[in-house]
Design a protein around this motif. Structure first.
Motif, PDB file in Angstrom:
ATOM      1  N   SER A  24     114.367 143.859  47.782  1.00 51.44           N
ATOM      2  CA  SER A  24     115.816 143.726  47.796  1.00 51.44           C
ATOM      3  C   SER A  24     116.191 142.279  47.512  1.00 51.44           C
ATOM      4  CB  SER A  24     116.407 144.154  49.142  1.00 51.44           C
ATOM      5  OG  SER A  24     115.986 143.270  50.156  1.00 51.44           O
ATOM      6  N   ILE A  25     117.439 142.084  47.176  1.00 56.00           N
ATOM      7  CA  ILE A  25     118.031 140.760  47.052  1.00 56.00           C
ATOM      8  C   ILE A  25     119.267 140.756  47.924  1.00 56.00           C
ATOM      9  CG2 ILE A  25     119.337 139.225  45.519  1.00 56.00           C
ATOM     10  CD1 ILE A  25     117.417 139.819  43.307  1.00 56.00           C
ATOM     11  N   VAL A  26     119.423 139.707  48.718  1.00 56.99           N
ATOM     12  CA  VAL A  26     120.601 139.548  49.554  1.00 56.99           C
ATOM     13  C   VAL A  26     121.428 138.409  48.977  1.00 56.99           C
ATOM     14  CG1 VAL A  26     121.474 139.017  51.854  1.00 56.99           C
ATOM     15  CG2 VAL A  26     119.370 140.340  51.606  1.00 56.99           C
ATOM     16  N   ALA A  27     122.658 138.701  48.627  1.00 58.25           N
ATOM     17  CA  ALA A  27     123.589 137.681  48.140  1.00 58.25           C
ATOM     18  C   ALA A  27     124.486 137.284  49.303  1.00 58.25           C
ATOM     19  CB  ALA A  27     124.416 138.220  46.983  1.00 58.25           C
ATOM     20  N   SER A  28     124.446 136.008  49.654  1.00 55.04           N
ATOM     21  CA  SER A  28     125.257 135.497  50.770  1.00 55.04           C
ATOM     22  C   SER A  28     126.291 134.520  50.241  1.00 55.04           C
ATOM     23  CB  SER A  28     124.369 134.776  51.787  1.00 55.04           C
ATOM     24  OG  SER A  28     123.448 135.668  52.347  1.00 55.04           O
ATOM     25  N   PHE A  29     127.524 134.730  50.637  1.00 53.15           N
ATOM     26  CA  PHE A  29     128.613 133.856  50.244  1.00 53.15           C
ATOM     27  C   PHE A  29     129.186 133.218  51.491  1.00 53.15           C
ATOM     28  CE2 PHE A  29     128.453 137.373  47.288  1.00 53.15           C
ATOM     29  CZ  PHE A  29     128.377 136.712  46.069  1.00 53.15           C
ATOM     30  N   SER A  30     129.360 131.915  51.459  1.00 48.12           N
ATOM     31  CA  SER A  30     129.985 131.196  52.563  1.00 48.12           C
ATOM     32  C   SER A  30     130.920 130.172  51.958  1.00 48.12           C
ATOM     33  CB  SER A  30     128.911 130.513  53.420  1.00 48.12           C
ATOM     34  OG  SER A  30     129.515 129.844  54.484  1.00 48.12           O
ATOM     35  N   LEU A  31     132.207 130.387  52.152  1.00 39.89           N
ATOM     36  CA  LEU A  31     133.213 129.539  51.540  1.00 39.89           C
ATOM     37  C   LEU A  31     134.000 128.793  52.610  1.00 39.89           C
ATOM     38  CD1 LEU A  31     134.462 132.155  48.954  1.00 39.89           C
ATOM     39  CD2 LEU A  31     132.921 130.257  48.520  1.00 39.89           C
ATOM     40  N   PRO A  32     134.622 127.676  52.243  1.00 35.41           N
ATOM     41  CA  PRO A  32     135.443 126.943  53.218  1.00 35.41           C
ATOM     42  C   PRO A  32     136.501 127.860  53.830  1.00 35.41           C
ATOM     43  CG  PRO A  32     135.208 125.685  51.197  1.00 35.41           C
ATOM     44  CD  PRO A  32     134.618 127.043  50.930  1.00 35.41           C
ATOM     45  N   GLY A  33     136.832 127.593  55.066  1.00 34.52           N
ATOM     46  CA  GLY A  33     137.828 128.410  55.753  1.00 34.52           C
ATOM     47  C   GLY A  33     137.208 129.574  56.504  1.00 34.52           C
ATOM     48  N   GLY A  34     135.879 129.599  56.601  1.00 35.29           N
ATOM     49  CA  GLY A  34     135.221 130.653  57.355  1.00 35.29           C
ATOM     50  C   GLY A  34     135.040 131.953  56.595  1.00 35.29           C
ATOM     51  N   LEU A  35     135.349 131.980  55.327  1.00 34.65           N
ATOM     52  CA  LEU A  35     135.194 133.186  54.522  1.00 34.65           C
ATOM     53  C   LEU A  35     133.726 133.354  54.157  1.00 34.65           C
ATOM     54  CD1 LEU A  35     136.889 135.404  53.198  1.00 34.65           C
ATOM     55  CD2 LEU A  35     137.074 133.964  51.187  1.00 34.65           C
ATOM     56  N   SER A  36     133.122 134.483  54.535  1.00 36.21           N
ATOM     57  CA  SER A  36     131.725 134.722  54.209  1.00 36.21           C
ATOM     58  C   SER A  36     131.504 136.204  53.972  1.00 36.21           C
ATOM     59  CB  SER A  36     130.805 134.218  55.319  1.00 36.21           C
ATOM     60  OG  SER A  36     131.014 134.961  56.487  1.00 36.21           O
ATOM     61  N   ASP A  37     130.432 136.498  53.226  1.00 40.03           N
ATOM     62  CA  ASP A  37     130.113 137.879  52.893  1.00 40.03           C
ATOM     63  C   ASP A  37     128.633 137.953  52.555  1.00 40.03           C
ATOM     64  OD1 ASP A  37     130.487 140.586  52.373  1.00 40.03           O
ATOM     65  OD2 ASP A  37     131.024 140.246  50.282  1.00 40.03           O
ATOM     66  N   ASN A  38     127.979 139.032  52.935  1.00 38.65           N
ATOM     67  CA  ASN A  38     126.593 139.313  52.576  1.00 38.65           C
ATOM     68  C   ASN A  38     126.552 140.655  51.881  1.00 38.65           C
ATOM     69  OD1 ASN A  38     125.431 137.002  53.703  1.00 38.65           O
ATOM     70  ND2 ASN A  38     125.339 137.959  55.722  1.00 38.65           N
ATOM     71  N   GLN A  39     125.830 140.718  50.776  1.00 43.74           N
ATOM     72  CA  GLN A  39     125.670 141.969  50.051  1.00 43.74           C
ATOM     73  C   GLN A  39     124.182 142.163  49.785  1.00 43.74           C
ATOM     74  OE1 GLN A  39     128.108 141.534  46.572  1.00 43.74           O
ATOM     75  NE2 GLN A  39     130.002 141.680  47.712  1.00 43.74           N
ATOM     76  N   ILE A  40     123.687 143.379  49.994  1.00 39.28           N
ATOM     77  CA  ILE A  40     122.279 143.689  49.789  1.00 39.28           C
ATOM     78  C   ILE A  40     122.149 144.597  48.570  1.00 39.28           C
ATOM     79  CG2 ILE A  40     120.228 144.787  50.768  1.00 39.28           C
ATOM     80  CD1 ILE A  40     121.356 144.075  53.536  1.00 39.28           C
ATOM     81  N   PHE A  41     121.231 144.245  47.691  1.00 38.71           N
ATOM     82  CA  PHE A  41     120.964 145.024  46.486  1.00 38.71           C
ATOM     83  C   PHE A  41     119.520 145.506  46.562  1.00 38.71           C
ATOM     84  CE2 PHE A  41     124.202 141.927  45.664  1.00 38.71           C
ATOM     85  CZ  PHE A  41     125.209 142.692  45.123  1.00 38.71           C
ATOM     86  N   ASP A  42     119.340 146.841  46.554  1.00 39.47           N
ATOM     87  CA  ASP A  42     118.008 147.422  46.592  1.00 39.47           C
ATOM     88  C   ASP A  42     118.025 148.721  45.794  1.00 39.47           C
ATOM     89  OD1 ASP A  42     119.239 149.313  48.264  1.00 39.47           O
ATOM     90  OD2 ASP A  42     118.452 148.398  50.086  1.00 39.47           O
TER      91      ASP A  42
END
Length: 144
Positions: A24-42
């Motif tokens: 799998s690949i995990v894409a993690s996003f962390s942006l200023p202001g506390g905005l974050s997201d994780n997406q898993i691709f498998d």
């Protein structure tokens, strides 16, 4: 000679899509202001990528600066790559992660543009018709 305990947990390579090793690949996003997201691709949500040329497409020498697979090397055609397996799965995951990243970041940019436009329109109403000036507009107004 001391044994390496890491070898006991290292999965066998090459890893194939049918093996018991989860790819799998995990894409993690962390942006200023506390905005974050994780997406898993498998393999449960992404297809393996086709590594070679599509059927009926001939190998041609790519233009300078092109890094896509063309089937051609400096000295002639290459043998076709092995399709399927772990590498094809990982390439498919990476392609899906890139597309998801583009979509996610485009949505954030569009939201910021909409918020900036709303601030501009409020400023125009409250400021007697003057919204936020773009570069050069102030200078043009002074010259007029």
């Amino acid at each position: 000679m001391a044994s390496n305990s890491a070898n006991a947990t290292t999965p066998p390579f090459p890893v194939t899509a049918g093996s018991d090793v989860a790819l799998s690949i995990v894409a993690s996003f962390s942006l200023p202001g506390g905005l974050s997201d994780n997406q898993i691709f498998d393999l449960s949500n992404t297809k393996e990528a086709a590594l070679g040329l599509p059927d009926g497409v001939d190998a041609v020498k790519p233009p300078p600066g092109s890094y896509t697979y063309s089937g051609m090397h400096d000295h002639g055609p290459m043998i076709p790559p092995k399709e399927g397996g772990g590498v094809a799965a990982l390439v498919g995951f990476a392609n899906a992660a890139r597309k998801a990243s583009d979509k996610y970041l485009t949505e954030i940019i569009e939201e910021e543009k909409a918020a900036a436009a709303a601030v501009d329109s409020i400023g125009a109403v409250q400021g007697g018709g003057k919204g936020r000036q773009k570069k050069g507009e102030k200078r043009k107004a002074e010259l007029a």
